[in-house]
Design a protein around this motif. Structure first.
Motif, mmCIF file in Angstrom:
data_model
loop_
_atom_site.group_PDB
_atom_site.id
_atom_site.type_symbol
_atom_site.label_atom_id
_atom_site.label_comp_id
_atom_site.label_asym_id
_atom_site.label_seq_id
_atom_site.Cartn_x
_atom_site.Cartn_y
_atom_site.Cartn_z
ATOM 1 N N GLY A 218 -11.581 -3.737 -3.713
ATOM 2 C CA GLY A 218 -12.539 -4.704 -2.835
ATOM 3 C C GLY A 218 -13.428 -3.528 -1.918
ATOM 4 N N VAL A 219 -14.247 -3.927 -1.298
ATOM 5 C CA VAL A 219 -15.047 -3.068 -0.457
ATOM 6 C C VAL A 219 -14.355 -2.551 0.490
ATOM 7 N N ILE A 220 -14.940 -1.400 1.322
ATOM 8 C CA ILE A 220 -14.713 -1.016 2.616
ATOM 9 C C ILE A 220 -15.795 -1.314 3.369
ATOM 10 N N GLU A 221 -15.860 -2.011 4.385
ATOM 11 C CA GLU A 221 -16.834 -2.297 5.296
ATOM 12 C C GLU A 221 -16.799 -2.245 6.695
ATOM 13 N N THR A 222 -17.698 -2.053 7.311
ATOM 14 C CA THR A 222 -17.716 -1.736 8.953
ATOM 15 C C THR A 222 -18.703 -2.765 9.545
ATOM 16 N N ALA B 212 -11.537 4.983 6.951
ATOM 17 C CA ALA B 212 -10.948 3.954 6.158
ATOM 18 C C ALA B 212 -10.910 4.233 4.641
ATOM 19 N N GLY B 213 -11.935 5.048 4.201
ATOM 20 C CA GLY B 213 -12.120 5.741 2.673
ATOM 21 C C GLY B 213 -10.936 6.530 2.768
ATOM 22 N N LYS B 214 -10.972 7.613 3.589
ATOM 23 C CA LYS B 214 -10.000 8.419 3.556
ATOM 24 C C LYS B 214 -8.515 8.262 3.188
ATOM 25 N N VAL B 215 -8.252 7.207 4.246
ATOM 26 C CA VAL B 215 -6.981 6.471 4.075
ATOM 27 C C VAL B 215 -6.715 5.588 2.781
ATOM 28 N N TYR B 216 -7.771 5.118 2.149
ATOM 29 C CA TYR B 216 -7.625 4.182 0.869
ATOM 30 C C TYR B 216 -7.384 5.329 -0.149
ATOM 31 N N ASP B 217 -8.028 6.497 -0.008
ATOM 32 C CA ASP B 217 -7.980 7.673 -1.140
ATOM 33 C C ASP B 217 -6.648 8.466 -0.904
ATOM 34 N N TYR B 218 -6.054 8.478 0.194
ATOM 35 C CA TYR B 218 -4.763 9.107 0.492
ATOM 36 C C TYR B 218 -3.576 8.201 -0.332
ATOM 37 N N TYR B 219 -3.701 6.984 -0.092
ATOM 38 C CA TYR B 219 -2.769 6.104 -0.542
ATOM 39 C C TYR B 219 -2.412 5.905 -2.279
ATOM 40 N N ASN C 10 -4.298 8.332 -4.305
ATOM 41 C CA ASN C 10 -4.088 9.566 -5.007
ATOM 42 C C ASN C 10 -2.917 10.172 -4.706
ATOM 43 N N THR C 11 -2.006 9.537 -3.737
ATOM 44 C CA THR C 11 -0.671 10.058 -3.526
ATOM 45 C C THR C 11 0.308 9.202 -4.078
ATOM 46 N N PHE C 12 0.326 7.810 -3.902
ATOM 47 C CA PHE C 12 1.165 7.044 -4.457
ATOM 48 C C PHE C 12 0.489 5.790 -5.322
ATOM 49 N N ASN C 13 -0.456 6.118 -5.897
ATOM 50 C CA ASN C 13 -1.131 5.191 -6.700
ATOM 51 C C ASN C 13 -1.234 3.787 -6.263
ATOM 52 N N ARG C 14 -1.272 3.616 -4.868
ATOM 53 C CA ARG C 14 -1.387 2.281 -4.044
ATOM 54 C C ARG C 14 -2.893 1.875 -4.049
ATOM 55 N N ASN C 15 -3.169 0.700 -4.456
ATOM 56 C CA ASN C 15 -4.587 0.252 -4.320
ATOM 57 C C ASN C 15 -5.009 -0.727 -3.411
ATOM 58 N N SER C 16 -5.379 -0.059 -2.155
ATOM 59 C CA SER C 16 -5.541 -0.580 -0.983
ATOM 60 C C SER C 16 -4.078 -1.034 -0.399
ATOM 61 N N PHE C 17 -4.332 -1.619 0.751
ATOM 62 C CA PHE C 17 -3.066 -2.012 1.514
ATOM 63 C C PHE C 17 -2.153 -3.103 0.893
ATOM 64 N N ASP C 18 -2.700 -3.773 0.174
ATOM 65 C CA ASP C 18 -2.060 -5.006 -0.535
ATOM 66 C C ASP C 18 -1.710 -4.306 -2.037
ATOM 67 N N ASN C 19 -2.033 -3.154 -2.170
ATOM 68 C CA ASN C 19 -1.677 -2.563 -3.796
ATOM 69 C C ASN C 19 -2.540 -3.822 -4.760
ATOM 70 N N ASN C 20 -3.479 -4.302 -4.414
ATOM 71 C CA ASN C 20 -4.210 -5.371 -5.358
ATOM 72 C C ASN C 20 -5.829 -5.330 -4.840
ATOM 73 N N GLY C 21 -6.190 -4.152 -4.416
ATOM 74 C CA GLY C 21 -7.743 -3.897 -4.165
ATOM 75 C C GLY C 21 -8.342 -4.898 -3.040
ATOM 76 N N LEU D 30 -4.180 1.087 9.557
ATOM 77 C CA LEU D 30 -4.205 0.850 8.093
ATOM 78 C C LEU D 30 -2.716 0.877 7.645
ATOM 79 N N THR D 31 -2.039 1.598 8.151
ATOM 80 C CA THR D 31 -0.593 1.378 7.555
ATOM 81 C C THR D 31 0.003 0.473 8.233
ATOM 82 N N HIS D 32 -0.324 -0.346 9.297
ATOM 83 C CA HIS D 32 0.462 -1.560 9.613
ATOM 84 C C HIS D 32 0.062 -2.606 8.580
ATOM 85 N N ALA D 33 -0.946 -2.458 8.011
ATOM 86 C CA ALA D 33 -1.277 -3.449 6.914
ATOM 87 C C ALA D 33 -0.277 -3.003 5.926
ATOM 88 N N VAL D 34 -0.180 -1.871 5.281
ATOM 89 C CA VAL D 34 0.735 -1.675 4.204
ATOM 90 C C VAL D 34 2.265 -2.087 4.381
#
Length: 547
Positions: free
Chosen positions: A283-287, A323-330, A332-343, A390-394
């Motif tokens: 999904g999007v990253i919005e502010t 928020a984009g950096k945190v998305y990229d970390y999860y 690229n590091t763990f192949n997790r797609n956003s906090f719910d792993n479903n984008g 964002l890790t609270h969401a994960v």
């Protein structure tokens, strides 16, 4: 990151077919948590007994020599070892899913139920390696629940009535919390107050209740994610707590600290939005901006020339960029797609209220205050703060750690720990935005928790009813264990162990001993039992007094 000073600033086990197993004769006392070797579980098996429970919360080791490769064989294994967990596998355990990870291990995820109604927090997991050998069994189950109720369980209250009781208990109505939502660049709207009601069996002390578990999420008149348990028979409120995960935390333009950033924006009808649609399969990253009001989600952060250069836009820039950096970390590091792993869409609101010295995840999105310029500057200006929220969401979508007592302190500590994993360079939390006129200060320290009023050993555990049982205080103990693990093994090894423990082993009611067992199980999976990495994790938790 060095702070810049500026005013702008948790079974039966078999060897061969079945090992003789005996259940614990007595409940472990509430003031004792025991981790011990137990020969009946097989050589070298480690068993953790949680305070006040008659069954173990975590068993780890080579628990079988026979392979168990499907749901039917796993259930047969549990039937053969029924005496330990005292559950009827067919009636009391419901299989939620089976997951296979990158190591080829399988994880069978169950929930305990009574007459088909889930027991709140009673997650139960059986883990096998790639060959089908059972390597761990963990979770929280309550055998007494199955025989506690006489006759059929039937709610006397409707969901609507239970929701009314929940609202009344926090002295608000849904109408009190509604704000006006604004259409975004794609024309979408969403409601900012969320109600959820689920029928559960709820354990309180030594009693069980048929109850509605209510979630009330809103931002007005204050940020909240209330969890309220309402007796489904008589309407009494059994328990409640506000599970908003808050803490000092943290867009092309300039950020809060004046640093230039390149942003992914969205152009529509002559306006540029802080609305990032570039993440694959996400999904999007919005502010959005609350414009110094207590509203959610607020208006979109926009600019006419795609240059978010105004000082007032710094918080917007950082919230979107980080928020984009945190998305990229999860990813690229763990192949997790956003906090719910479903984008899932990642949504932030900045400029919340006036002089607001906080940031939080409310169960739906992140919210950041601008600070008062003395205690904080805009909290979205720190990568570790954004990563924390964002890790609270994960955590919410994986372990689901209850935001009270030790599980709540673990919830906070996991967020602090991953904040440090992302914002490498120090072991401080929030130093970029905390006390701008005081150099070298921070909100918390993983390496030295007492420096900021936190304990770093169980000898100094703070027993309190405030702050949901001291979640922001006692998090210092697992934080110190995390620091000791990182400093011994390095960030890349430590983060793999912590992510696997979070997503595979931890459960809603995990305590500190369960966290130790979960991290040891993760280290054993990745590097082997008795490995340097395994022993480093054990040593870290020994040093903070957790067995």
């Amino acid at each position: 990151m060095k702070k810049r000073t500026s005013i702008m600033l948790a079974l039966g086990l078999t060897v061969g077919s079945v090992l003789p197993i005996t259940a614990a004769a007595n409940t472990i006392p509430y003031n004792v948590t025991v981790t011990k070797d137990a020969s009946q579980f097989g050589k070298d098996a480690k068993v953790t007994w949680k305070k006040g429970q008659t069954v173990p919360s975590f068993v780890h080791g080579k628990l079988s020599t026979k392979a168990y490769k499907d749901q039917a064989s796993i259930k047969q294994f549990l039937k053969e070892n029924k005496q330990l967990y005292q559950l009827d596998t067919d009636k009391d355990l419901t299989l939620l899913d089976v997951q296979t990870d990158e190591l080829g291990s399988k994880h069978y995820n169950f929930i305990q139920s009574v007459q088909g109604i889930p027991v709140d927090g009673a997650k139960f997991k059986v883990h096998t390696d790639k060959n089908g050998i059972i390597t761990a069994i963990n979770g929280d189950v309550f055998p007494a629940a199955s025989s506690y109720f006489k006759g059929n369980l039937k709610a006397q209250l409707s969901k609507e009535q239970a929701l009314t009781k929940a609202w009344e208990s926090i002295h608000l109505s849904k109408t009190d919390t509604l704000t006006n939502a604004e259409a975004g660049p794609t024309g979408s709207k969403f409601e900012d107050t969320v109600e959820k009601a689920e029928l559960v069996v709820y354990k309180k002390a030594n009693d069980f209740y048929l109850a509605y578990k209510i979630n009330l999420q809103f931002i007005q008149p204050y940020g909240a994610n209330w969890v309220v348990y309402v007796d489904a028979v008589n309407g009494n409120v059994l328990d409640s707590y506000n599970a908003v995960a808050d803490g000092a935390t943290t867009g092309s333009g300039y950020g809060v600290l004046g640093d230039y950033k390149t942003l992914n924006t969205y152009y529509s009808n002559g306006t540029y939005y802080l609305y990032d649609v570039t993440k694959p399969m996400s999904g999007v990253i919005e502010t959005r901006t609350a414009q110094s009001r207590s509203v959610l989600p607020g208006n979109y952060s926009v600019d006419a020339d795609n240059k978010f250069n105004a000082v007032s836009q710094g918080a917007d820039v950082d919230a979107n960029y980080y928020a984009g950096k945190v998305y990229d970390y999860y990813k690229n590091t763990f192949n997790r797609n956003s906090f719910d792993n479903n984008g899932a869409t990642i949504r932030s609101t900045v400029h919340y209220s006036r002089n607001y010295n906080n940031a939080f995840w409310n169960g739906s999105q992140m919210v950041y205050g601008d600070g008062d310029g003395v205690t904080f500057i805009p909290l979205s200006g720190a990568l570790d703060v954004v990563a924390h929220e964002l890790t609270h969401a994960v955590t919410e979508r994986t372990a689901g750690l209850d935001y009270v007592d030790q599980s709540g302190a673990l919830n906070e500590s996991i967020s602090d720990t991953f904040g440090v994993f992302l914002d490498k360079g120090d072991y401080l939390v929030g130093e970029d935005v905390y006390t701008p006129n005081k150099s070298g200060d921070a909100l918390r320290s993983l390496s030295n928790p007492p420096l900021y009023g936190q304990p770093d050993n169980m000898n100094n555990y703070v027993y309190t009813t405030s702050d949901n049982g001291g979640v922001h205080t006692n998090s210092g103990i697992p934080n110190k264990a995390a620091y000791l693990t990182m400093s011994s093994l390095g960030m890349s090894v430590a983060e793999k162990i912590y992510y696997r423990a979070l997503t595979v082993y931890l459960n809603p009611q995990s305590n500190f001993s369960d966290a130790r067992a979960s991290l040891l199980a993760a280290a054993a999976d990745l590097y082997g039992t008795g490995s340097t990495q395994y022993n480093a994790v054990a040593s870290a938790w020994n040093q903070v007094g957790v067995q």
